[in-house]
Design an enzyme around this catalytic site. Structure first.
Site, PDB file in Angstrom:
ATOM      1  N   LYS A 123      70.999  98.893  26.899  1.00  0.00           N
ATOM      2  CA  LYS A 123      70.007  97.855  27.212  1.00  0.00           C
ATOM      3  C   LYS A 123      70.358  97.211  28.544  1.00  0.00           C
ATOM      4  O   LYS A 123      71.522  96.864  28.780  1.00  0.00           O
ATOM      5  CB  LYS A 123      69.989  96.829  26.083  1.00  0.00           C
ATOM      6  CG  LYS A 123      68.899  95.770  26.209  1.00  0.00           C
ATOM      7  CD  LYS A 123      68.929  94.829  24.998  1.00  0.00           C
ATOM      8  CE  LYS A 123      67.799  93.810  25.023  1.00  0.00           C
ATOM      9  NZ  LYS A 123      67.820  92.905  23.865  1.00  0.00           N
TER      10      LYS A 123
ATOM     11  N   SER B  52      63.384  92.379  21.373  1.00  0.00           N
ATOM     12  CA  SER B  52      63.345  92.660  22.788  1.00  0.00           C
ATOM     13  C   SER B  52      64.004  93.981  23.193  1.00  0.00           C
ATOM     14  O   SER B  52      63.780  94.471  24.300  1.00  0.00           O
ATOM     15  CB  SER B  52      64.052  91.530  23.545  1.00  0.00           C
ATOM     16  OG  SER B  52      65.422  91.501  23.198  1.00  0.00           O
TER      17      SER B  52
ATOM     18  N   SER C  49      66.220  91.167  17.681  1.00  0.00           N
ATOM     19  CA  SER C  49      65.876  92.117  18.742  1.00  0.00           C
ATOM     20  C   SER C  49      66.434  93.517  18.599  1.00  0.00           C
ATOM     21  O   SER C  49      66.054  94.400  19.362  1.00  0.00           O
ATOM     22  CB  SER C  49      66.324  91.580  20.090  1.00  0.00           C
ATOM     23  OG  SER C  49      65.350  90.721  20.576  1.00  0.00           O
TER      24      SER C  49
HETATM   25  N1  GLN Z   1      62.029  87.762  19.309  1.00  0.00           N
HETATM   26  C1  GLN Z   1      63.055  86.783  19.393  1.00  0.00           C
HETATM   27  C2  GLN Z   1      62.897  85.963  20.650  1.00  0.00           C
HETATM   28  O1  GLN Z   1      61.954  86.190  21.310  1.00  0.00           O
HETATM   29  C3  GLN Z   1      64.388  87.423  19.340  1.00  0.00           C
HETATM   30  C4  GLN Z   1      64.826  87.963  20.627  1.00  0.00           C
HETATM   31  C5  GLN Z   1      66.201  88.565  20.566  1.00  0.00           C
HETATM   32  O2  GLN Z   1      66.748  88.782  19.495  1.00  0.00           O
HETATM   33  N2  GLN Z   1      66.767  88.749  21.742  1.00  0.00           N
HETATM   34  O3  GLN Z   1      63.662  85.125  20.958  1.00  0.00           O
END
Ligand code: GLN
Length: 507
Positions: free
Chosen positions: A74, A149, A173
């Site tokens: 990532k 994400s 995410s």
């Molecule tokens: N969807 C969540 C957010 O937007 C989690 C994101 C993540 O785990 N990095 O914060």
């Protein structure tokens, strides 16, 4: 399903070589990546030369335990000499001068790092649509999102563009995109894996974890990234179990808690049925299902989006265009300020000198304007929204009402899990309330987007571990994931539960 251990066996015995394996992936990436936009940096010559070096070590009998394992990373985890953009314009030109601890560990064991994967800008989002590089597309159906994400990391594994990948999970995410793309994804216990070299979003939640095509490969990758790290004081000194052995020799009873709060309103009917059918099968496999309750779960989303944005607003203050990151054009700044001063002067014709002086002082200094313009140009809409929200909840007058209160609720959510884990080994839920939604469907509705995290964020609030494993296919053709959450440092338990589901699903 073939796992990486058998691939490695073939490599070590000389039946295959890494050149062929990496060439297969290079071809696949070239054929498929432009469609799904999952890798954002990929340099085939570098991959070839790394593969040759590792192959030489294999030939010389000096290869590490991850030789032959091909990994996507990532683009929020630092890799020395590589661009680390966090899918943000503000870092589009930033090159890391060091390796994150997880990268160092993978390299030491001779994993082949094949490319950098797409994400929501600074890992803020649930669909990978908030990316400077444009959205990734779900390999199962490219009209749908990958989730986020870590959408790129899920997609590269689902599309078989590499073996495994690394993602980060702050509120779901890893698990949610794993569920949407039909692969395995795990968020380890907070502090289980060093965060050194992970670009910070919300530091008290952030975790690095693996994506893989099966549970054994997940265990293999986890085994090699876990452990105490002197570069991250928050990393735990807890013993790292042999996760691979635990999965391979899975025996004995598992007590699985079923929280009614995770099967209520908002859950797609078919997703519910798929998860419940899995539970029925598990009951025949030395699993006892126990009803449990997590009464504060309903406050999870609100609590998370207060605390995570507060931490983000502080963490992202460092991108000012001066020390590093995108810098606005200094001449443009000067011109803008000159024009503003000129306009004010016109407006104030006839005013007293004191009045003019006072009004002129309201025009930004060049430095302040440079910060503002650099950040305005560099950050995308969602990141700006979070910085604003976070700054608001931390501001004097609102701090107690929002931030301090959310901290107390976080404690209660944690306590719910502590109580539940007195009764059970593992807690089960759907990973997400629906299957992958269509690209663009939730883009104008941040709240709807945030609701995707409803089943995943509690694990981050409580600091416990969680895994998503494919549980079945919806009638719309998209994958459905089931989530197992485990007590702190009990990754073995959730891996075992996930392995049983995997065995049932492939039977
Ligand atoms: N969807 C969540 C957010 O937007 C989690 C994101 C993540 O785990 N990095 O914060």
């Amino acid at each position: 399903m073939k796992n990486l251990l058998s691939v490695q066996e073939q490599l070590m015995s000389g039946k295959t070589d890494l050149k062929d394996l990496s060439e297969k992936y290079i071809e696949k990436i070239k054929a498929r990546n432009s469609e799904i936009n999952a890798f954002v940096h990929f340099n085939e010559e570098e991959v070839r030369s790394d593969a040759a070096k590792i192959q030489k070590k294999i030939n010389d009998g000096k290869a590490g335990e991850l030789a032959g394992v091909i990994v996507g990373v990532k683009d929020v985890i630092c890799e020395r000499g590589k661009k680390v953009t966090c899918a943000s314009k503000i870092l589009h030109n930033f090159t890391s001068v060091y390796d994150a601890t997880v990268i160092k560990k993978l390299k030491e064991q001779d994993a082949l790092l094949i490319g950098r994967t797409n994400l929501d800008e600074f890992a803020m989002g649930s669909s990978t649509e908030n990316s400077f590089f444009g959205p990734s597309k779900n390999p199962v159906n490219t009209k749908h999102v990958t989730g986020g994400s870590s959408g790129g990391s899920a997609a590269v594994v689902a599309a078989d563009l590499c073996d495994v990948s690394l993602g980060s999970d702050t509120g779901g995410s890893i698990r949610q995109p794993a569920s949407y793309c039909g692969v395995v994804g795990m968020k380890p216990t907070y502090s289980r894996v060093s965060r050194y070299g992970l670009v910070a979003y919300a530091s008290s939640f952030d975790c690095i974890g693996p994506f893989a095509k099966n549970v054994t490969d997940t265990a293999l990758l986890l085994k090699h990234i876990a452990g105490k790290d002197e570069m991250d004081n928050s990393s735990a000194d807890a013993k790292v179990d042999d996760y691979v052995a635990a999965v391979q020799k899975d025996e004995g009873k598992l007590k699985i808690g079923v929280p009614k709060e995770y099967f209520g309103e908002g859950l797609d009917d078919e997703v519910r049925t798929i998860v419940e059918d899995q539970l029925k099968t598990l009951e025949t496999q030395n699993v006892e299902l126990v009803p449990v309750t997590l009464p504060h779960m309903k406050y999870g989303i609100a609590t998370y989006y207060i605390l995570a944005t507060a931490e983000a607003s502080s963490n992202l203050a460092r991108y000012d265009g001066i020390r590093y990151g995108h810098r606005a054009d200094v001449n443009e700044v000067e011109e803008e300020l000159g024009a503003e001063r000129q306009a004010l002067k016109q407006e104030l014709k006839g005013a007293s000198a004191a009045e003019v002086e006072e009004e002129m002082a309201s025009v930004d200094s060049p430095l302040i304007r440079l910060y503002k313009k650099s950040r305005t140009e560099g950050f995308g809409t969602e990141v700006k929204r979070r910085i604003l929200l976070g700054t608001y909840v931390l501001s004097a007058g609102y701090y107690d009402a929002y931030y301090a209160k959310a901290q107390k609720v976080r404690r209660l959510i944690k306590q719910d899990f502590v109580d539940a884990f007195r009764e059970v080994d593992v807690i089960v839920s759907p990973t997400a309330p629906t299957t992958a939604f269509k690209l663009g469907e939730n883009l104008d509705d941040p709240l709807q987007m945030y609701l995707n995290d409803v089943y995943t964020i509690s694990a981050n609030l409580a600091g416990i571990c969680g895994i998503s494993v494919p549980a079945g296919t919806h009638s719309n053709g998209l994958p459905v994931g089931i989530q197992f959450m485990g007590n702190t440092f009990c990754e073995t338990d959730i891996l075992r539960a996930a392995r049983r589901v995997e065995a049932n699903s492939s039977a």
